[in-house]
Design a protein around this motif. Structure first.
Motif, short mmCIF file in Angstrom:
data_model
loop_
_atom_site.label_atom_id
_atom_site.label_comp_id
_atom_site.label_asym_id
_atom_site.label_seq_id
_atom_site.Cartn_x
_atom_site.Cartn_y
_atom_site.Cartn_z
N LEU A 1 0.77 -1.40 -0.18
CA LEU A 1 0.49 -0.32 0.00
C LEU A 1 1.15 1.34 -0.15
CD1 LEU A 1 -2.95 1.32 0.25
CD2 LEU A 1 -2.17 0.94 2.56
N VAL A 2 1.48 1.74 0.91
CA VAL A 2 2.95 2.93 1.19
C VAL A 2 3.84 2.76 -0.21
CG1 VAL A 2 4.91 3.90 1.91
CG2 VAL A 2 2.72 2.55 3.30
N GLY A 3 3.88 1.73 -0.94
CA GLY A 3 4.83 1.56 -1.65
C GLY A 3 4.61 1.82 -2.84
N GLY A 4 2.83 1.64 -3.21
CA GLY A 4 1.94 1.92 -4.12
C GLY A 4 2.06 3.16 -4.15
N LEU A 5 1.35 3.77 -2.96
CA LEU A 5 0.65 4.96 -3.09
C LEU A 5 1.72 5.91 -3.69
CD1 LEU A 5 -1.65 4.98 -0.20
CD2 LEU A 5 -2.15 4.57 -3.01
N LEU A 6 3.29 5.49 -2.79
CA LEU A 6 4.36 6.75 -2.83
C LEU A 6 5.05 6.68 -3.92
CD1 LEU A 6 6.73 8.52 -1.24
CD2 LEU A 6 7.59 6.49 -1.20
N VAL B 1 4.96 10.19 -7.14
CA VAL B 1 6.15 10.00 -7.62
C VAL B 1 5.93 10.09 -8.76
CG1 VAL B 1 8.68 9.75 -7.89
CG2 VAL B 1 7.43 9.54 -5.54
N THR B 2 4.93 9.01 -9.55
CA THR B 2 5.05 9.35 -11.07
C THR B 2 4.14 10.29 -11.64
OG1 THR B 2 5.47 6.98 -10.93
CG2 THR B 2 4.29 7.39 -12.61
N ALA B 3 3.26 10.64 -11.01
CA ALA B 3 2.15 11.70 -11.02
C ALA B 3 2.31 12.70 -11.13
CB ALA B 3 0.66 11.14 -10.99
N GLY B 4 3.14 13.26 -9.55
CA GLY B 4 3.32 14.98 -9.30
C GLY B 4 4.71 15.21 -9.29
N ALA B 5 5.99 14.26 -9.33
CA ALA B 5 7.15 14.53 -9.95
C ALA B 5 7.47 15.39 -11.49
CB ALA B 5 8.35 13.55 -9.98
N PRO B 6 7.33 15.05 -12.57
CA PRO B 6 7.46 15.81 -13.90
C PRO B 6 6.91 16.32 -13.61
CG PRO B 6 5.90 13.12 -14.12
CD PRO B 6 6.49 13.68 -12.30
N SER B 7 5.62 17.42 -13.44
CA SER B 7 5.32 18.88 -12.67
C SER B 7 6.57 19.93 -12.25
CB SER B 7 4.00 18.84 -12.30
OG SER B 7 3.37 18.75 -12.21
N ALA B 8 7.29 19.17 -11.90
CA ALA B 8 8.29 19.73 -10.41
C ALA B 8 9.25 19.91 -11.67
CB ALA B 8 8.71 19.06 -9.75
N LEU B 9 9.53 19.20 -12.31
CA LEU B 9 11.05 18.49 -13.05
C LEU B 9 10.67 19.47 -14.64
CD1 LEU B 9 13.27 16.53 -13.09
CD2 LEU B 9 11.41 15.31 -15.19
N GLY C 1 0.98 6.99 -13.08
CA GLY C 1 0.77 7.53 -11.41
C GLY C 1 -0.76 6.71 -10.61
N THR C 2 -1.73 6.69 -10.92
CA THR C 2 -3.04 5.77 -10.77
C THR C 2 -2.97 4.51 -11.02
OG1 THR C 2 -4.30 8.21 -11.54
CG2 THR C 2 -5.71 5.92 -10.78
N ALA C 3 -2.72 4.00 -12.07
CA ALA C 3 -1.95 2.55 -11.94
C ALA C 3 -1.17 2.01 -10.44
CB ALA C 3 -1.38 2.19 -13.53
N ILE C 4 -0.33 2.45 -10.33
CA ILE C 4 0.33 2.04 -9.46
C ILE C 4 -0.47 2.57 -8.36
CG2 ILE C 4 2.64 2.77 -8.39
CD1 ILE C 4 3.71 3.93 -11.46
N ALA C 5 -0.95 3.35 -8.09
CA ALA C 5 -1.29 3.21 -6.79
C ALA C 5 -2.68 2.35 -6.66
CB ALA C 5 -1.12 4.81 -6.32
N VAL C 6 -3.21 2.28 -7.85
CA VAL C 6 -4.15 1.16 -7.94
C VAL C 6 -3.46 -0.63 -7.59
CG1 VAL C 6 -6.19 0.24 -9.18
CG2 VAL C 6 -5.83 2.42 -9.31
N ALA C 7 -2.16 -0.70 -8.12
CA ALA C 7 -1.51 -1.85 -8.28
C ALA C 7 -1.25 -2.36 -6.63
CB ALA C 7 -0.41 -1.74 -8.87
N GLY C 8 -0.84 -1.05 -6.00
CA GLY C 8 -0.59 -0.47 -4.47
C GLY C 8 -1.56 -1.11 -3.70
N VAL C 9 -2.77 -0.88 -3.57
CA VAL C 9 -4.14 -0.81 -3.09
C VAL C 9 -4.48 -3.03 -3.34
CG1 VAL C 9 -6.25 -0.88 -2.79
CG2 VAL C 9 -4.78 1.90 -2.99
N VAL C 10 -4.56 -3.29 -4.18
CA VAL C 10 -4.82 -4.55 -4.92
C VAL C 10 -3.56 -5.08 -4.19
CG1 VAL C 10 -4.66 -6.00 -6.33
CG2 VAL C 10 -5.82 -3.86 -7.03
N GLY C 11 -2.60 -4.56 -3.99
CA GLY C 11 -1.65 -5.70 -3.79
C GLY C 11 -2.10 -5.60 -2.18
N PHE C 12 -2.46 -4.43 -1.38
CA PHE C 12 -2.61 -4.31 0.14
C PHE C 12 -4.04 -5.27 0.38
CE2 PHE C 12 -5.54 -2.61 3.02
CZ PHE C 12 -4.72 -2.69 4.03
N VAL C 13 -4.95 -5.10 -0.95
CA VAL C 13 -5.85 -5.93 0.09
C VAL C 13 -6.22 -7.71 -0.07
CG1 VAL C 13 -7.90 -6.30 -0.84
CG2 VAL C 13 -7.91 -4.26 -1.06
#
Lengths: 349, 211
Positions: free
Chosen positions: A249-254, A258-266, A280-292
């Motif tokens: 969960l933490v890894g997926g959300l983090l 980063v994937t969704a937000g960092a490019p804007s800063a870059l 970024g959403t796909a990674i976060a969702v995968a993290g939630v799936v992995g968590f569940v």
């Protein structure tokens, strides 16, 4: 037809009664044989009848057989053919393997003996006093000597006459060897106890005409068996605990953030595509799936395989120990001590 | 160097290394590429297109060699200019711990258009962190890099180069098949910031892996 021997015994009984206890059967037989050779048949009959009476209770069958042989010959020359044949039949029952010396006795004697032998089916058994052998091997051997060709049956029996194992059923000629492997008819090792080796001479109708019983004291050795391996206890866990799900969960959300937000800063002044949000959403969702999914215990295939291997080895060890124990039990040494044979003759002896 | 010749050379170079590798992966995929250029002369121009890529990774012990080739025809968003984008990478990675890898190597990029070809050779240092989301089926990673050296046949000198890639790894059970969804963005600044170039790719690749 039976008056001959009765008459003989009636005539000889008074002469026998007084000196029986005082005379040696060996000297009586020697005197009888000497009288026979001197053609003094009445004297010979007296000596031999007395010797025979004394020898009846002795286990030495050789001297008694010699006495009976000469007594029968004497009776032939005294004209008592029926009596001679009766004596010969007693001789055959006493020593089924007895064969007349044809250099000593003339044909008129040997022919009567042969006729009596053919009419008297009997079997003698020769066994060792003690035999030791591993069960499963034909270690106990009995040599049977037949008086004449006839059908026999050889069994090992319990004291209650129930058959433990039939060793032979069929004809016997002069001799026959019968072996036993120490097992029952069901193939099981014999248990310690008292048994009988029973040799039945069968009449032409199939009924036991004469039964020879040899007592068998059987002791089966107790064997040391291997211990059965205990079921393995140090097995690896086959289910993974749920603690890894928080990492998902933490890894997926983090990583998704980063994937969704960092490019804007870059590239803050660039007009970026929305692909970063999709990834970024796909990674976060995968993290939630992995968590569940990860909250449920997950099988650990490598541990399961290792445990299967351990269990297989344990089962193989159990099977090997059981097989070895069975082998030791089945092939345990058997000791057989034999006693003096007993004869049950349907016609009497 | 022409893109097709580069591809052939890359594949020819990969094959013997793949044969020697203890572990490896080969994937092919498609990606949507977008290039945005900002310069005082031309203003802001952007190009987009869908291209084809091939990539591989060959590991021996803790070291992994990663190679990538990507080619995409790009079309300008406002005008009818067409540019062909070709990229190639050869990066050597070391994984000191399970979830972190560091690496570096050359990254070559070429824009081919009617007026000629503009070539870039960028030397990059990279770091990658990852997490298993659902072993062994799902994993995610983020990779960041900076350009430490460059040579390009453009007028402005390179000031800075940075990049970021985030991706999702999908494995099919214990089968050797896998897929990867990725987003990557690279930012180059030249001539004291008067020229800025941003390259984005969103793509998916599928392939086989072995160990």
């Amino acid at each position: 037809m039976r008056r001959g021997p009765l008459l003989l015994l009636a005539a000889l009984l008074p002469a026998v009664a007084a000196p029986l206890g005082a005379q040696d059967p060996d000297s009586l037989v020697a005197s009888g044989v000497s009288a026979y050779r001197n053609l003094e048949f009445d004297d010979a009959a007296g000596f031999l009848v007395r010797a025979n009476a004394l020898l009846a209770s002795r286990p030495d069958t050789a001297l008694r057989a010699r006495a009976l042989m000469y007594l029968a010959a004497v009776e032939i020359y005294r004209g008592h053919g029926d009596s001679a044949q009766t004596v010969f039949r007693n001789l055959v029952r006493l020593a089924p393997g007895y064969r007349v010396d044809r250099l000593v006795f003339p044909p008129e004697v040997t022919s009567v003996f042969d006729a009596a032998r053919r009419m008297t089916p009997a079997v003698g058994a020769t066994v060792l006093p003690e035999t030791r052998f591993p069960a499963g091997t034909d270690g106990f051997t009995t040599r049977l000597i037949g008086s004449t060709f006839h059908q026999i049956r050889v069994d090992v029996q319990r004291p209650d006459a129930s058959v433990v194992r039939n060793l032979y059923a069929g004809p016997i000629g002069d001799s026959l060897s019968v072996s036993w492997d120490g097992r029952t008819g069901a193939g099981l090792p014999i248990t310690t106890g008292r048994y009988w080796l029973v040799v039945s001479s069968l009449s032409p109708a199939g009924a036991p005409a004469r039964v020879l019983r040899v007592p068998l004291d059987i002791v089966r050795q107790e064997v040391d068996t291997l211990p059965i391996p205990l079921e393995p206890r140090d097995l690896l866990p086959e289910q993974r605990a749920a603690r890894g799900s928080w990492e998902s969960l933490v890894g997926g959300l983090l990583l998704g953030a980063v994937t969704a937000g960092a490019p804007s800063a870059l590239a803050s002044d660039a007009s970026l595509s929305s692909g970063r949000f999709a990834a970024g959403t796909a990674i976060a969702v995968a993290g939630v799936v992995g968590f569940v999914i990860g909250r449920a215990e997950q099988p650990i295939p490598e541990n399961i395989a290792a445990n299967d291997s351990t269990r297989t080895a344990w089962r193989a060890g159990v099977a090997a120990a059981a097989a070895e124990n069975e082998r030791r039990r089945v092939t345990a040494e058997v000791r057989i001590r034999t006693g003096p044979p007993q004869v049950i003759d349907q016609e009497g002896s | 160097m022409k893109p097709t010749r580069t591809l052939v050379l890359l594949i020819a170079w990969c094959l013997p290394h793949a044969a020697m590798a203890q572990s490896g992966a080969l994937r092919v995929g498609v990606a949507n590429a977008r290039v945005e250029r900002i310069s005082p002369v031309d203003g802001t121009r952007s190009f987009t297109g869908v291209g084809f890529g091939i990539e591989g990774a060959f590991g021996i012990g803790p070291a992994t060699l990663g190679v990538r080739y990507f080619e995409s025809p790009l079309t300008a968003d406002e005008v009818t200019d067409e540019v062909n984008l070709v990229e190639g990478e050869a990066l050597l990675w070391v994984t000191p711990v399970r979830w972190v890898s560091v690496g570096g190597g050359p990254h070559i990029r070429a824009y081919t258009e009617a007026g000629g070809t503009e070539r870039w050779v960028l030397w990059e240092l990279r770091a990658r962190g990852g997490a298993d989301l659902l072993r062994p089926f799902l994993g995610a990673y983020v990779e960041g890099w900076m350009t430490v050296g460059a040579s390009a046949d453009v007028a402005e000198p390179l000031d800075a180069g940075r990049g970021l890639e985030g991706g999702l790894r999908i494995a099919v059970g214990r089968l050797p098949f896998s897929a990867r969804l990725r987003y990557r963005v690279e930012r180059l600044e030249l001539g004291d910031g008067v020229r800025r170039e941003t390259v984005e790719q969103v793509g998916i690749a599928i392939g086989i892996g072995w160990r």
